[in-house]
Scaffold this active site. Structure first.
Site, PDB file in Angstrom:
ATOM      1  CE  LYS A  90       8.215 -23.501  34.225  1.00 28.22           C
ATOM      2  NZ  LYS A  90       8.734 -22.034  34.369  1.00 28.22           N
ATOM      3  N   GLY A 109      11.823 -33.081  31.582  1.00 27.31           N
ATOM      4  CA  GLY A 109      10.734 -32.887  32.290  1.00 27.31           C
ATOM      5  C   GLY A 109      11.605 -32.459  33.514  1.00 27.31           C
ATOM      6  CG  ASP A 135       0.974 -22.226  26.856  1.00 26.38           C
ATOM      7  OD1 ASP A 135       0.954 -21.171  25.448  1.00 26.38           O
ATOM      8  OD2 ASP A 135       2.589 -22.397  27.038  1.00 26.38           O
ATOM      9  CG  ASN A 136       3.277 -19.774  28.575  1.00 28.36           C
ATOM     10  OD1 ASN A 136       2.535 -20.286  29.204  1.00 28.36           O
ATOM     11  ND2 ASN A 136       4.489 -19.463  27.686  1.00 28.36           N
ATOM     12  NE  ARG A 164      10.097 -26.754  32.079  1.00 29.00           N
ATOM     13  CZ  ARG A 164      11.143 -26.006  32.256  1.00 29.00           C
ATOM     14  NH1 ARG A 164      12.352 -26.426  33.011  1.00 29.00           N
ATOM     15  NH2 ARG A 164      11.176 -24.844  31.736  1.00 29.00           N
ATOM     16  N   GLY A 203      -0.221 -29.178  28.070  1.00 27.39           N
ATOM     17  CA  GLY A 203       0.258 -29.608  29.638  1.00 27.39           C
ATOM     18  C   GLY A 203       0.847 -29.071  29.920  1.00 27.39           C
ATOM     19  NE  ARG A 240       4.324 -22.005  37.955  1.00 27.64           N
ATOM     20  CZ  ARG A 240       4.389 -22.022  36.016  1.00 27.64           C
ATOM     21  NH1 ARG A 240       5.525 -21.108  35.650  1.00 27.64           N
ATOM     22  NH2 ARG A 240       3.691 -23.102  35.778  1.00 27.64           N
TER      23      ARG A 240
HETATM   24  P1  AMP Z   1       6.614 -22.496  28.283  1.00 30.06           P
HETATM   25  O1  AMP Z   1       7.585 -22.444  26.712  1.00 30.06           O
HETATM   26  O2  AMP Z   1       7.497 -22.735  29.539  1.00 30.06           O
HETATM   27  O3  AMP Z   1       5.755 -21.408  28.248  1.00 30.06           O
HETATM   28  O4  AMP Z   1       6.422 -24.329  27.699  1.00 30.06           O
HETATM   29  C1  AMP Z   1       5.940 -24.593  26.737  1.00 30.06           C
HETATM   30  C2  AMP Z   1       5.289 -26.203  26.997  1.00 30.06           C
HETATM   31  O5  AMP Z   1       6.535 -27.656  27.526  1.00 30.06           O
HETATM   32  C3  AMP Z   1       4.763 -26.437  28.636  1.00 30.06           C
HETATM   33  O6  AMP Z   1       3.806 -28.065  28.101  1.00 30.06           O
HETATM   34  C4  AMP Z   1       5.902 -26.819  29.158  1.00 30.06           C
HETATM   35  O7  AMP Z   1       5.354 -27.974  30.509  1.00 30.06           O
HETATM   36  C5  AMP Z   1       7.230 -27.632  27.925  1.00 30.06           C
HETATM   37  N1  AMP Z   1       8.126 -28.106  28.324  1.00 30.06           N
HETATM   38  C6  AMP Z   1       9.222 -27.003  28.659  1.00 30.06           C
HETATM   39  N2  AMP Z   1      10.469 -27.948  28.950  1.00 30.06           N
HETATM   40  C7  AMP Z   1      10.520 -29.412  29.217  1.00 30.06           C
HETATM   41  C8  AMP Z   1      11.381 -29.960  29.956  1.00 30.06           C
HETATM   42  N3  AMP Z   1      11.947 -29.750  29.794  1.00 30.06           N
HETATM   43  N4  AMP Z   1      10.594 -31.252  29.892  1.00 30.06           N
HETATM   44  C9  AMP Z   1       9.065 -31.713  29.430  1.00 30.06           C
HETATM   45  N5  AMP Z   1       8.260 -30.197  28.500  1.00 30.06           N
HETATM   46  C10 AMP Z   1       8.899 -28.709  28.990  1.00 30.06           C
HETATM   47 MG    MG Z   2       3.702 -22.045  30.168  1.00 25.85          MG
END
Ligand code: AMP
Ligand code: MG
Length: 488
Positions: free
Chosen positions: A114, A127, A253-254, A94, A91, A177
């Site tokens: 973001k 976040g 998820d990406n 952030r 989900g 974004r």
């Molecule tokens: P990503 O590696 O960017 O695809 O992120 C994977 C997951 O981690 C996603 O659900 C992001 O929303 C969450 N996430 C990444 N950085 C943060 C953060 N600083 N605070 C909260 N959630 C995060």
């Molecule tokens: Mg991601």
């Protein structure tokens, strides 16, 4: 239509019509003292968001998450995903979706902040986001767009005036974004795991309405939707591969269903050509290496197929066989588009026997002699062979001779061939060392000039102008591999 201190904003919220387990209503957390860093005027114009412009206090407050217009119902989206092969509930941890901007031409785009604060999906994270990675996402996503790759876009980066703790204290920032949607393979996986078949159908119908309206009249619409997604992904990965782009974190998820590139965390462009290259510090087994991207895309799409199974079973007597047949088409689509793209890079207008071997032999030589990927095609385009030492070797000269015979055999003039090559071989890409220089100056010295200059040349990557010359230079030899980190 929301009215906010003179800004007329007309965000729509079609995502709120989905089952409420698909999102959580959440507001951005206000920040201390926002400041503009970069604003994308031309995108704002395209989106008919002109009055958000750089310098306006209202625009700044909006994009920092400090004030959102009346009636604007912001949300964090729920999704799951396979991260490095392991299924997890995720989900937007952030990111906060302000709403969907609709344009007079009929376009619909998500406007998302973001780094706008915690959400129910933050899982212990803060976040927040920091300046370097948000500028990096802005720069590379806009460069990708200019290179002709489907991608989410970046409208702005603002600093929050707050410090964010990572390995050391860093300036906080928020990226705006813009995406045709944020529906991911992982969004379908989430609904399959935690929802009902009805929920799944509602999400699929919504996706079709938003991205594939032309298939609505067909008989097996969900199978057809899957086919469209597979085709778009095949073409996307070909574009990455032809440019030497390594995404770095191709978790499910990406991966969007729209076919846009998303999640610019540890991505990088190849300098020295090495098919097995990996940049991401956490990708220890090379799961997302350059030469694995097509394979991983199929793996991810197989996860999507599994998620869609309950819908496909209604349409088909042999759902698994039908899904597999579509999945098998990926390789065919990929191979055709890749060969065509490579031929274009070499100035070949049509296909002939022997072309694939000519291409393969060049790539083998490039691997052996550690050639610079972008510069090799640039040199061939310009017939200027001063940039790399391996161009003087007999191995190269023999290949060059074969290529010349093949190129000149065509009916097009040499000038037409050169122009064709210029359209398919960028003169400039976001070179890793240039990106690092620009981000260091911005973060360490609050000097945004190198960033803006680099951004400016990257917006015309096929231009071959004199002002690009210094950005064409090869990176200094450091003897150290370039390492990237998941965007934080
Ligand atoms: P990503 O590696 O960017 O695809 O992120 C994977 C997951 O981690 C996603 O659900 C992001 O929303 C969450 N996430 C990444 N950085 C943060 C953060 N600083 N605070 C909260 N959630 C995060
Ligand atoms: Mg991601």
């Amino acid at each position: 239509m929301g009215q906010y201190m003179g800004l007329s904003i007309s965000f729509d919220h079609s995502y709120l019509n989905l089952p409420d387990k698909m999102y959580q209503k959440v507001k951005p957390t206000p920040v201390e003292s926002p400041q503009w860093v970069v604003f994308n005027q031309s995108l704002a114009k395209e989106l008919e968001l002109d009055d958000l412009s750089l310098g306006s206090d209202q625009g700044l407050e909006l994009l920092a998450g400090n004030h959102i217009p009346d009636g604007c119902q912001s949300i964090a989206q729920a999704y799951a995903g396979h991260q490095f092969g392991h299924f997890t509930m995720l989900g937007d941890g952030r990111a906060i979706l302000l709403g969907e901007q609709q344009t007079a031409k009929g376009g619909r785009c998500d406007i998302q902040l973001k780094g706008a604060g915690k959400t129910p999906y933050s899982r212990g994270g803060d976040g927040r986001a920091t300046l370097g990675p948000m500028l990096r996402e802005y720069l590379i996503s806009e460069a990708m767009h200019a290179l002709g790759v489907p991608t989410n876009r970046s409208l702005a980066v603002v600093m929050t005036g707050e410090t964010v703790m990572r390995e050391k204290p860093l300036p906080g920032a928020i990226l705006t974004r813009v995406a045709v949607s944020h529906i991911r393979v992982g969004t379908f996986q989430y609904v399959r795991q935690y929802g009902t078949t009805d929920d799944l159908r509602i999400l699929a119908d919504y996706t079709i309405d938003r991205h594939f309206p032309e298939i609505k009249q067909q008989t097996n619409i969900y199978l057809e939707m899957f086919k469209q997604i597979v085709t778009r992904q095949a073409h996307l990965i070909v574009k990455w591969d032809l440019l030497g782009f390594v995404h770095g974190v191709m978790n499910t998820d990406n991966m969007t269903v729209s076919g846009e590139t998303i999640d610019y965390g540890p991505c990088a462009f190849i300098d020295v050509y090495d098919p097995a290259i990996v940049f991401s510090s956490i990708d220890q087994h090379g799961r997302y290496a350059y030469n694995q991207q097509k394979r991983v895309a199929v793996w991810n799409l197989a996860r999507l197929a599994e998620a869609l199974l309950p819908l496909i079973e209604i349409e088909s007597d042999d759902a698994i066989k039908d899904l597999e047949a579509i999945l098998h088409k990926f390789s065919e689509d990929y191979q055709d588009a890749w060969s065509k793209g490579m031929r274009a890079k070499l100035g070949l207008f049509t296909q002939q026997a022997g072309d694939d071997k000519l291409i393969k032999d060049l790539l083998t030589l490039m691997t052996t002699f550690k050639a610079d990927y972008t510069d090799t095609f640039r040199a061939l385009t310009l017939s200027d062979f001063n940039s790399q030492q391996w161009f003087v070797l007999d191995d190269f000269k023999q290949w060059y001779h074969r290529w010349q015979e093949r190129v000149q055999y065509q009916t097009q003039s040499l000038e037409q061939i050169k122009q064709h090559m210029k359209k398919h071989n960028p003169s400039v890409i976001p070179r890793n060392f240039r990106v690092e220089q620009a981000l260091n100056a911005a973060v360490e010295e609050q000097d945004f000039l190198p960033f803006n200059k680099l951004l400016n040349v990257l917006l015309n990557p096929y231009a071959y102008t004199d002002e690009q010359k210094i950005y064409v230079e090869l990176p200094p030899i450091t003897g150290q591999a370039y390492r990237t980190y998941c965007g934080t």
